[in-house]
Design a protein around this motif. Structure first.
Motif, PDB file in Angstrom:
ATOM      1  N   GLN A 132      32.250  48.426  38.975  1.00 31.56           N
ATOM      2  CA  GLN A 132      30.914  48.312  38.393  1.00 31.56           C
ATOM      3  C   GLN A 132      29.910  49.234  39.081  1.00 31.56           C
ATOM      4  N   TRP A 135      32.856  45.189  42.076  1.00 30.72           N
ATOM      5  CA  TRP A 135      33.642  44.895  40.881  1.00 30.72           C
ATOM      6  C   TRP A 135      32.955  43.818  40.065  1.00 30.72           C
ATOM      7  N   LYS A 186      32.246  40.402  38.199  1.00 30.51           N
ATOM      8  CA  LYS A 186      32.735  39.033  38.460  1.00 30.51           C
ATOM      9  C   LYS A 186      33.451  38.538  37.235  1.00 30.51           C
ATOM     10  N   ASN A 187      34.591  37.928  37.448  1.00 33.40           N
ATOM     11  CA  ASN A 187      35.381  37.390  36.321  1.00 33.40           C
ATOM     12  C   ASN A 187      35.041  35.956  36.051  1.00 33.40           C
TER      13      ASN A 187
END
Length: 143
Positions: A80, A140, A142-143
């Motif tokens: 990201q 990165w 967030k999932n």
């Protein structure tokens, strides 16, 4: 290893700078290539300390901007963004006028961190005025 992303180039970074700090300071990206970025900054009164010498923060701003833009252009697929988690500079000289140049080069391009070195020099003479190193943490989604 992170490859150079084709969606970034020197012109895009120069356009993006606008009213942000790099634009205000007059930082110009000259060249972006695999594992390297070259930039310059004309020295104006706003870059000087009250003792009329180049302010160390001005030098660091050029080096950090160069390494930051280079990091963006080398982010791993799916990443990201990034944030600087460490930086160090050694100041070896100064200028009072003209311009300074910076060459940033990748030392490590990992999935969680990148390490960049930058050399800042007097554009007129080529004399090195600062050595800089930073570590960038890759961010990165967030999932």
């Amino acid at each position: 290893m992170s490859a150079l992303r084709p969606d970034f180039d020197a012109a895009a970074f120069n356009e993006r700078a606008g009213e942000y700090l790099p634009g205000y300071l007059g930082i110009e990206i000259l060249r972006l290539a695999e594992r390297t970025l070259e930039s310059r900054m004309p020295v104006k009164r706003l870059h000087l300390a009250p003792n009329e010498f180049l302010h160390a923060a001005s030098v660091v701003a050029l080096a950090d901007t160069s390494c930051g833009y280079a990091t963006i252009a080398h982010l791993p697929d799916g990443a990201q963004s990034f944030t600087t988690i460490e930086l160090k500079s050694n100041h070896l000289g100064t200028v009072r006028e003209g311009a300074i140049r910076c060459v940033a080069s990748a030392q490590h391009l990992g999935r969680t961190t990148q390490v960049w070195d930058a050399t800042v020099s007097d554009e007129a003479t080529g004399r090195t005025i600062a050595l800089f190193r930073c570590t960038q943490m890759i961010l990165w989604p967030k999932n």
